[in-house]
Scaffold this motif. Structure first.
Motif, PDB file in Angstrom:
ATOM      1  N   PHE A  92       2.373 -65.117 -63.559  1.00 36.48           N
ATOM      2  CA  PHE A  92       3.582 -66.002 -63.168  1.00 36.48           C
ATOM      3  C   PHE A  92       3.224 -67.384 -63.035  1.00 36.48           C
ATOM      4  O   PHE A  92       3.479 -68.371 -63.343  1.00 36.48           O
ATOM      5  N   ALA A  93       1.875 -67.696 -62.453  1.00 37.01           N
ATOM      6  CA  ALA A  93       1.400 -68.692 -62.303  1.00 37.01           C
ATOM      7  C   ALA A  93      -0.032 -69.013 -62.942  1.00 37.01           C
ATOM      8  O   ALA A  93      -0.767 -68.080 -62.884  1.00 37.01           O
ATOM      9  N   LEU A  94      -0.084 -70.099 -63.695  1.00 35.15           N
ATOM     10  CA  LEU A  94      -1.639 -70.587 -64.282  1.00 35.15           C
ATOM     11  C   LEU A  94      -1.856 -72.062 -63.551  1.00 35.15           C
ATOM     12  O   LEU A  94      -1.159 -72.958 -63.862  1.00 35.15           O
ATOM     13  N   VAL A  95      -2.719 -71.843 -62.675  1.00 33.05           N
ATOM     14  CA  VAL A  95      -3.116 -73.134 -61.876  1.00 33.05           C
ATOM     15  C   VAL A  95      -4.298 -73.605 -62.501  1.00 33.05           C
ATOM     16  O   VAL A  95      -5.477 -73.048 -62.377  1.00 33.05           O
ATOM     17  N   HIS A  96      -4.526 -75.028 -63.216  1.00 31.49           N
ATOM     18  CA  HIS A  96      -5.586 -75.511 -63.904  1.00 31.49           C
ATOM     19  C   HIS A  96      -6.078 -76.451 -62.740  1.00 31.49           C
ATOM     20  O   HIS A  96      -5.733 -77.559 -62.425  1.00 31.49           O
ATOM     21  N   ASN A  97      -6.984 -75.872 -62.036  1.00 32.31           N
ATOM     22  CA  ASN A  97      -7.747 -76.507 -60.886  1.00 32.31           C
ATOM     23  C   ASN A  97      -9.191 -77.080 -61.420  1.00 32.31           C
ATOM     24  O   ASN A  97      -9.620 -78.023 -60.839  1.00 32.31           O
ATOM     25  N   ALA A  98      -9.676 -76.367 -61.971  1.00 30.78           N
ATOM     26  CA  ALA A  98     -11.174 -76.740 -62.480  1.00 30.78           C
ATOM     27  C   ALA A  98     -11.331 -77.820 -62.819  1.00 30.78           C
ATOM     28  O   ALA A  98     -10.654 -78.211 -63.848  1.00 30.78           O
ATOM     29  N   GLY A  99     -12.573 -78.377 -62.790  1.00 31.07           N
ATOM     30  CA  GLY A  99     -12.691 -79.776 -63.464  1.00 31.07           C
ATOM     31  C   GLY A  99     -14.068 -80.391 -62.962  1.00 31.07           C
ATOM     32  O   GLY A  99     -14.697 -79.747 -62.006  1.00 31.07           O
ATOM     33  N   ILE A 100     -14.694 -81.453 -63.541  1.00 31.05           N
ATOM     34  CA  ILE A 100     -15.676 -82.252 -63.106  1.00 31.05           C
ATOM     35  C   ILE A 100     -15.427 -83.619 -62.686  1.00 31.05           C
ATOM     36  O   ILE A 100     -14.532 -84.104 -63.553  1.00 31.05           O
ATOM     37  N   SER A 101     -16.239 -84.056 -61.947  1.00 30.28           N
ATOM     38  CA  SER A 101     -16.045 -85.636 -61.612  1.00 30.28           C
ATOM     39  C   SER A 101     -17.404 -86.432 -62.147  1.00 30.28           C
ATOM     40  O   SER A 101     -18.368 -85.874 -62.392  1.00 30.28           O
ATOM     41  N   SER A 102     -17.009 -87.653 -62.122  1.00 28.54           N
ATOM     42  CA  SER A 102     -18.229 -88.658 -62.453  1.00 28.54           C
ATOM     43  C   SER A 102     -18.050 -90.184 -61.741  1.00 28.54           C
ATOM     44  O   SER A 102     -16.877 -90.205 -61.169  1.00 28.54           O
TER      45      SER A 102
END
Length: 303
Positions: A92-102
């Protein structure tokens, strides 16, 4: 693989980057609210052990499923999408939370990090979405959530790659929303405020700063002010998770909302103030010298 839950059962949500930070808090919160959660992460064994401890879920609980995902690896993305469809069908839901910072000025940040930033925060999520959209379209319902940042609203100094990918994430969401709305799929962009996670610490970001170089003065002032602001503004990740849960109930084809008081203030200011004023406000808050303040001018006097 766990068996898909039957008709009329809990809604399902795929959350990327669920092993820590906002993703971990969100997976835990949604599980406790009765959702079926697919936690996508690099280190499944470690991440699932933490999630099971936090939620009290058993090893074979069909409402908490872990799948490996490396957003920089096309084969991993394809395998993750296949595992999701085999275990729960169309989410039902696809949550794009992953990521990297700099952190680091443009001059200091290598192109290789820019490439990794876009691969992790944009190209990988796009690929996973493309893989899961056919099933979601056939189901005729669902919501895709893109976790953005205040850096996606205004480009922030010393975080150009991060600001760039979050800005791109928001434009992607806006474009995609009109494409998928006729199929019953909504898109939400969540502009996060400041939360107490690893991404705001030295351990949770790619540090490219040259603390003795050209921008040393910038870094000293910005680091001091930034740390002070984080101590004041940082909220518990669980508060973000509650905001995500509310966003998943939205019936709008496109929904952009702030999650956190500082994010709400920024969106409001950005709506009413011109870009030049916002730029000056950022400069003053960060303690960056005025325009031309550090320019080196050749001495034109002759002996």
């Amino acid at each position: 693989m766990a068996e898909p839950l039957g008709a009329g059962s809990a809604r399902s949500a795929v959350i990327t980057g669920a092993s820590r930070g906002l993703g971990f808090a969100s997976a835990t919160h949604l599980y406790r609210c009765g959702w079926q959660v697919v936690a996508a992460m690099r280190s499944v064994d470690t991440g699932m052990a933490r999630l099971r401890t936090a939620t009290g879920a058993g090893d074979d609980d069909p409402r908490l499923i872990g799948v490996p995902l490396d957003l920089t690896d096309t084969e991993s993305i394809a395998a993750c999408a296949k595992a999701i469809e085999e275990s729960i069908g169309a989410p039902f839901a696809l949550v794009h939370n992953a990521g990297i910072s700099s952190v680091g000025m443009v001059e200091e940040t290598p192109l290789s990090l820019w490439e990794k930033m876009f691969a992790t925060n944009i190209f990988g999520p796009v690929a996973l979405t493309r893989a899961l959209l056919p099933g979601m379209r056939k189901a005729g319902r669902g919501r895709i959530v893109l976790v953005s940042s205040q850096a996606g609203v205004r480009g922030m100094p010393s975080t150009a790659p991060y600001s760039a990918v979050k800005g791109a994430l928001e434009r992607w969401g806006e474009a995609m929303a009109a494409e998928v709305a006729p199929f019953g799929i909504g898109v939400s962009v969540l502009v996060t405020g400041t939360y107490d996670t690893e991404i705001i610490t030295d351990a949770g970001t790619n540090d490219c700063r040259d603390l003795d170089g050209t921008y040393a003065r910038h870094h000293r002032t910005m680091d001091k002010r930034g740390r002070a602001a984080m101590r004041i503004a940082a909220r518990a990740p669980e508060k973000f998770a509650a905001g995500l849960a509310r966003a998943l109930d939205s019936g709008k084809p496109f929904d952009k909302r702030a999650v956190g008081p500082d994010a709400r203030m920024l969106l409001l200011a950005n709506r009413f103030l011109p870009p030049t004023v916002m730029h000056q406000m950022t400069r003053l808050m960060m303690g960056i010298p005025r325009f031309g303040g550090l320019a080196r001018r050749e001495d034109t006097e002759h002996a």
